[in-house]
Design a protein around this motif. Structure first.
Motif, mmCIF file in Angstrom:
data_model
loop_
_atom_site.group_PDB
_atom_site.id
_atom_site.type_symbol
_atom_site.label_atom_id
_atom_site.label_comp_id
_atom_site.label_asym_id
_atom_site.label_seq_id
_atom_site.Cartn_x
_atom_site.Cartn_y
_atom_site.Cartn_z
ATOM 1 N N THR A 86 -11.486 35.684 22.919
ATOM 2 C CA THR A 86 -10.351 34.896 22.289
ATOM 3 C C THR A 86 -9.399 34.258 23.196
ATOM 4 O O THR A 86 -8.966 33.156 22.931
ATOM 5 N N ARG A 87 -9.086 35.012 24.294
ATOM 6 C CA ARG A 87 -8.139 34.236 25.465
ATOM 7 C C ARG A 87 -8.676 32.934 25.942
ATOM 8 O O ARG A 87 -8.121 31.861 26.236
ATOM 9 N N ARG A 121 -8.853 37.923 12.947
ATOM 10 C CA ARG A 121 -7.948 38.234 14.320
ATOM 11 C C ARG A 121 -8.287 37.105 15.179
ATOM 12 O O ARG A 121 -7.080 36.620 15.704
ATOM 13 N N HIS A 122 -9.003 37.012 15.348
ATOM 14 C CA HIS A 122 -9.792 35.969 16.410
ATOM 15 C C HIS A 122 -9.251 34.594 16.259
ATOM 16 O O HIS A 122 -8.533 33.807 16.919
ATOM 17 N N ALA A 125 -5.439 34.117 15.655
ATOM 18 C CA ALA A 125 -4.880 34.056 17.069
ATOM 19 C C ALA A 125 -4.758 32.755 17.781
ATOM 20 O O ALA A 125 -3.756 32.439 18.149
ATOM 21 N N ASP A 128 -2.474 30.430 15.749
ATOM 22 C CA ASP A 128 -1.017 30.632 15.926
ATOM 23 C C ASP A 128 -0.636 30.286 17.416
ATOM 24 O O ASP A 128 0.486 30.050 17.551
ATOM 25 N N ALA A 129 -1.629 30.332 18.449
ATOM 26 C CA ALA A 129 -1.268 29.909 19.909
ATOM 27 C C ALA A 129 -1.104 28.505 19.875
ATOM 28 O O ALA A 129 -0.316 28.291 20.898
#
Length: 298
Positions: A86-87, A121-122, A125, A128-129
């Motif tokens: 994800t990051r 969630r992935h 995220a 959202d980012a």
């Protein structure tokens, strides 16, 4: 774009490479120009067809930059920026946003085999980012994990998640997605084989491999369907099926790069663990004959 942000024929661009394996910038720029001239509705660099899995981070960003700069706002650029981490997906999405892309294409994380709530969630995220539209990409034949329509419907509530590339090849899934996600969520096929029935079942377009060598053919098919000329659309659909079968006879993008080479647009080079098509093989002969039949090759 008025209405939905993503509809029509978007080309999943190959990444041209030199014989020694470097990204071929001039060939990539020429490819973008040829696609736009042929009337394509959008471009998708660094997807499966673009060999994103074997590009370094720097190469990935470079390819997106070349495509975005060459397109110069004439068509949307939907940049592949997915990862099973994800990051890393967030980092890629941020870099793509800086380059001015229209949106990012975010694949279901591969290898990890996340549960459905992990997928939610992935993708949330990422959305959202980075303040950029996200198009989801479900391709269970490559990722193992299948993102369920109910999961997509949950994600469709996020203001930045605007559509999905569905490569399940399952038309019941297409109908479920339209039913659950509503009329404003973009449904793009990731499967050239089922393009016409996908459109008829509520889809908005295709992210196409076949439109690399045959962009005008795919655009004509889409335009005929939208104009209600179903007999014409059906004829064009069957016209492209032989080429589609040949292009997927070897793992993508081996055969499509060979086809583009036959058309004089780029070399046949692919990155290991893939290998280029033997241009003396039976598949290559069939591919040449098909390109001639479609009047794409003299």
């Amino acid at each position: 774009m008025a209405g939905k942000q993503f509809r029509g024929v978007f080309t999943a661009l190959v990444t041209p490479m030199t014989a020694d394996g470097r990204v071929d910038d001039p060939a990539l720029a020429r490819l973008v120009e040829a696609q736009i001239e042929a009337g394509i509705h959008g471009l998708v660099p660094c997807g499966t067809t673009g060999e994103a899995a074997t590009l370094s981070h720097a190469e990935h960003i470079h390819v997106v930059e070349v495509v975005t700069r060459t397109a110069a706002g004439r068509v949307p650029v939907l940049a592949g920026a997915g990862s099973n981490a994800t990051r890393e997906a967030i980092e890629l999405a941020r870099a793509c946003k800086e380059l001015g892309v229209s949106a990012t294409l975010q694949v279901v994380p591969y290898y990890n085999k996340p549960p459905q709530d992990g997928l939610i969630r992935h993708f949330e995220a990422i959305a959202d980012a980075v303040a950029l539209p996200v198009v989801l990409y479900n391709v269970p034949g490559r990722t193992v994990t299948n993102m369920l329509p109910t999961t997509v419907a949950h994600l469709a509530k996020h203001e930045n998640i605007v559509g999905i590339k569905d490569a399940t090849g399952d038309l019941h899934v297409t109908a479920q997605l339209r039913e659950l996600c509503g009329p404003d969520f973009s449904l793009m096929s990731g499967d050239d084989f089922t393009l016409l029935p996908f459109l008829a079942t509520g889809g908005d377009g295709v992210i196409s491999v076949v439109s690399n060598p045959a962009p005008a053919l795919l655009v004509s098919l889409y335009d005929a369907f939208c104009a209600g000329k179903l007999d014409d659309a059906r004829a064009l659909h069957f016209r492209q099926l032989r080429l589609t079968r040949l292009l997927f006879s070897d793992p993508n993008p081996i055969a499509v790069k060979a086809a583009m080479h036959m058309l004089g647009q780029l070399g046949v080079a692919v990155r290991l663990p893939l290998r280029p098509l033997d241009l003396d093989a039976d598949l290559a002969s069939s591919l040449r004959a098909c390109l001639r039949e479609l009047a794409l090759l003299d």
